[in-house]
Write a protein that holds these residues in place. Sequence first.
Motif, short mmCIF file in Angstrom:
data_model
loop_
_atom_site.label_atom_id
_atom_site.label_comp_id
_atom_site.label_asym_id
_atom_site.label_seq_id
_atom_site.Cartn_x
_atom_site.Cartn_y
_atom_site.Cartn_z
N VAL A 181 0.83 -1.29 -0.09
CA VAL A 181 0.04 0.01 0.07
C VAL A 181 0.75 1.23 0.10
N LYS A 182 1.88 1.17 0.37
CA LYS A 182 3.12 2.29 0.45
C LYS A 182 3.60 2.35 -1.03
N LEU A 183 3.36 1.73 -1.99
CA LEU A 183 4.20 1.88 -3.12
C LEU A 183 3.23 2.16 -4.09
N GLU A 184 3.66 3.18 -4.82
CA GLU A 184 2.78 3.70 -6.02
C GLU A 184 3.25 3.23 -7.40
N ASP A 185 4.19 2.35 -7.37
CA ASP A 185 4.65 2.11 -8.72
C ASP A 185 4.43 0.67 -8.83
N ALA A 186 3.84 0.09 -9.83
CA ALA A 186 3.31 -1.10 -10.11
C ALA A 186 4.86 -2.04 -10.29
N ASP A 187 5.81 -1.58 -10.87
CA ASP A 187 7.16 -1.96 -10.65
C ASP A 187 7.64 -2.75 -9.25
N ASP A 188 7.63 -1.67 -8.51
CA ASP A 188 8.03 -2.19 -7.18
C ASP A 188 7.13 -3.07 -6.43
N LEU A 189 5.72 -2.96 -6.79
CA LEU A 189 4.93 -3.98 -6.31
C LEU A 189 5.00 -5.16 -6.61
N ILE A 190 5.10 -5.26 -8.05
CA ILE A 190 5.63 -6.64 -8.57
C ILE A 190 6.76 -7.31 -7.94
N ARG A 191 7.66 -6.41 -7.62
CA ARG A 191 8.86 -6.79 -7.10
C ARG A 191 8.40 -7.58 -5.87
N VAL A 192 7.86 -6.70 -5.07
CA VAL A 192 7.51 -7.05 -3.67
C VAL A 192 6.79 -8.24 -3.52
N LEU A 193 5.79 -8.39 -4.39
CA LEU A 193 5.10 -9.53 -4.60
C LEU A 193 5.60 -10.81 -4.91
N LYS A 194 6.70 -10.65 -5.94
CA LYS A 194 7.50 -11.72 -6.32
C LYS A 194 8.42 -12.32 -5.17
N GLY A 195 8.77 -11.28 -4.58
CA GLY A 195 9.61 -11.72 -3.16
C GLY A 195 8.87 -12.24 -2.39
N SER A 196 7.77 -11.92 -2.15
CA SER A 196 6.62 -12.72 -1.36
C SER A 196 6.53 -14.12 -1.73
N LEU A 197 6.52 -14.57 -3.11
CA LEU A 197 6.21 -15.59 -3.53
C LEU A 197 7.46 -16.57 -3.39
N SER A 198 8.42 -15.82 -3.68
CA SER A 198 9.65 -16.67 -3.45
C SER A 198 9.83 -17.18 -2.24
N GLU A 199 9.50 -16.72 -1.20
CA GLU A 199 9.73 -17.16 0.19
C GLU A 199 8.98 -18.44 0.41
N VAL A 200 7.95 -18.98 -0.45
CA VAL A 200 7.30 -20.18 -0.50
C VAL A 200 8.47 -21.06 -0.58
N ARG A 201 8.81 -21.94 0.20
CA ARG A 201 9.81 -23.06 -0.33
C ARG A 201 9.20 -24.24 0.06
N THR A 202 8.57 -24.52 1.00
CA THR A 202 8.28 -25.95 1.35
C THR A 202 6.73 -25.98 1.05
N GLY A 203 6.04 -27.29 1.23
CA GLY A 203 4.68 -27.67 1.04
C GLY A 203 4.17 -26.71 2.18
N GLN A 204 4.75 -26.96 3.62
CA GLN A 204 4.19 -26.25 4.66
C GLN A 204 3.88 -24.59 4.35
N ASP A 205 4.86 -24.23 3.74
CA ASP A 205 4.77 -22.72 3.58
C ASP A 205 3.56 -22.37 2.66
N LEU A 206 3.51 -23.30 1.61
CA LEU A 206 2.39 -23.11 0.64
C LEU A 206 0.97 -23.18 1.44
N GLU A 207 1.00 -24.24 2.25
CA GLU A 207 -0.24 -24.31 3.47
C GLU A 207 -0.58 -23.29 4.09
N ALA A 208 0.52 -22.69 4.48
CA ALA A 208 0.41 -21.48 5.55
C ALA A 208 0.04 -20.35 4.62
N LEU A 209 0.49 -20.13 3.33
CA LEU A 209 0.09 -19.27 2.58
C LEU A 209 -1.50 -19.20 2.07
N VAL A 210 -1.97 -20.31 1.75
CA VAL A 210 -3.22 -20.63 1.30
C VAL A 210 -4.33 -20.28 2.65
#
Lengths: 610, 221
Positions: A181-210
């Motif tokens: 919500v602090k980012l006004e630029d979609a570029d940065d926003l996508i980067r944050v989102l991708k970073g958040s996704l890349s933290e999903v490493r294990t099945g448990q991480d995935l479960e937690a995310l869902v």
Amino acid sequence: MPSPAQLIEMDAMRTNMRHFGLSGAAAEELKKTVQELLLTWQTQESEREYTQGLNELMALCLQKRTKEEAFARFKELVSKLHPGFLRTNGSMAEPVDMAVCAVFEMLMKKSKVLTDHLHRVDMHFYLTGFMPGWFLSMFASEFAWPASEHLCNRLLEGEAIDRLVPQLVAAAILRSATEIVKLEDADDLIRVLKGSLSEVRTGQDLEALVKEIEEPVEPTLPPEVAEVGSFLVKTVGSGKAGKAKPKTKRPGSGRSLWCLTVFFVQSTFVSFARRGLGLQGAPLPSATSALPLPKGFTPTSPPAALLRVHEIADSPKKVRMLRPAKQPDKSLMKRKIAATTKALDEVRKVRAQQRERHFELGLPIVSLVGYTNAGKSTLMNALAQQVEVKAKDRLFETLDPTRRSVTLPGGRQIMLADTVGFIQRLPEQLVAGFRATLEEVVETTLILHVVDVSSPMAAQQIASVLKTLKRLRKFKPTTPQIMVYNKVDRLEGDQAEQLEQSLSYPDPGIVGHVQISALKGTGFTALSEAIEETLMKHTDFGAASMRLLIPYTDSAVYAKMKSGDSQVKINSEAHTSDGYLLQVTASTTAERMLKSFEVSEEDYEIIAAM
Amino acid sequence: MSLPKYKVVLVGDQSVGKTAVVVRYLKNTFEEKAEATIGMDFQTKTVQLLSGSQIRLQLWDTAGQERFRSLVNGYIRDAAAAVVCYDVTNRQSFDSTTQWIEEVRQSRGDDVLVYLVGNKVDLAESRQVSRAEGEAKAAEVKGRFAETSARSGDNVQELFKQLGEALAQRGDVGGTAASQVKEKLQLGGQEQVDKKNKACANMLPRIRRSFAEAALLGDLP
């Protein structure tokens, strides 16, 4: 255009190997197998066609499996994909649009502010581009492979991919919402989102995310705070907490963990309290009274925003994503700060709109600022003579700056805004959060700087507040500021006079000071006058410019003006045959009284020329 | 504070080296076997102009496969410039550029700057498309022309530098400078909805609807 076979050949060689940690001969071997199996699949399929990304999926299936197993798995997974991705004449736009819509719908249920923000930065547009890859390769470019593997397993267990993929995206967005919500630029926003996704490493991480997105918001049953201790013992002390409560799937979830949060949130607050109040020498609030527990939530009630803060912060679903076994205090505090920041963002938005409206009303905004426990809320209550603004001996009581329209004894109407206390050495993230709330101050007409003069730390506290004010973006240092020395009733003898001499601050904004006791109600007349005078002298408020013709028969009016009445300022005057011809600046009250003597600009010129 | 931002979309057949060109430009590296771009990816780079001012180029790298074309069109519609790539060692990819350019012109008309780029010039011995052919085609479609090699890095920096200069000179012709669009958006309300409607015409009707609703409802609880 190359044929599907040519394309498979090309793409198989371009399969992402980092995902599996392979290189060299092993990687080449895998690529060859991918190509072979994809070609086999393509020859078997008549209605479907290879799509870029399926090479990644095939490689994923081949991990730790024989060719036959992998092939069967691949076929089944592909059958789960929307035909638009694969059918020779299918439209990819359709499943992608549906998925993006699903993401927004899910997020909409969680936070409207967040969703609006995403729309504003064209997030849907960007998501559209990334969706195909996420669908076709099971997030191969983002997740670590065990997580992608787990995702495939869930799909094979019968879960709908059209739902699961948007869920993961929405959850990842939600997880980094405070940053997003602090980012006004979609570029940065996508980067944050991708970073958040890349933290999903294990099945448990995935479960937690869902879980984060699908968890229905359970009604928060506020338990007695006294229970917190015992629950804490249960949760931490015995690993069998799960057995004791059959509904709890994992130890550390549900009610007991909620209590754990309350505990840590409280300890967070108490630790702030130590920093803040310790300096003042005031007693620490006990853990039980430091935090009010949410007792329901009415969206229209004044403390609604405050309650919302607690609700977001304390709701159990927030707790799930934490890993309580590992350093619960740190991460919980982090989350708490994050949640508070998020809520504050919401508060800020609403405030901005209200501020606009108040501006339209033409009322001067008078903000109460001051160190925690200086007595801002008490003063506000006394001035507004109403009790909605709860005055309590609590930190952050006023997270939502409440504002009241107040009529001063002189008839002047002002908008009185209470702001959050300033606390020294606030964690940096929190300062940022409070900055949002403190925007009130930035657009204020006049500042009442409330000081607890009975505190031995008064001087430091004033300095701290002045410093914080200066740190606010866009804050105009020349905003007139009246020092309001509160709690004079607590001072002994001639201390007040000494104080007056000792406290002087060469800040450009400070125009004067008043001594009051908000509790006893003394000094209010002086305060009202000071406000009126300051508004007259230092702001445009109420300073209506008027042209007057006062007949000599009404010279009493003229005399009153000349007598040094602070409500009217004479800018120019002439004694004409018809009467006193004046140009004045008048307060709102005076303006009303003088209305009958007003002349138009034209008439003024004519009379002046005569 | 924010620099004027221009969206540049890279299109062309698969494996002509779109991603490689972008990677060479941004990181000055080359990967022999770059992964296929699935859907879309994008990168942003600030370009220093000769005039001393700066602009930001947002490079939208798209998937080459025909199947993705319906998606890619959406990005073309939003771009200030299109870099249409082909592989000089692959006649077919050069022939395809006709269709790509048509696609670009159809949705953006003459507002859009078209760059025809022949990549892989380092593979001189297997060249199938001559420079003259490329230049002729670029002239024919009123576009600019460049030949590059992502592998050696030849002419890649220059390409984007020229592109940046050309875009900055054009200014906000066609209202494509993203920053200006954003400014308008920030005015909020109806204008925002209108802009949105234009931007995603036929693309995400449902989202658009919910957006309009959100705008109508306002933010007050």
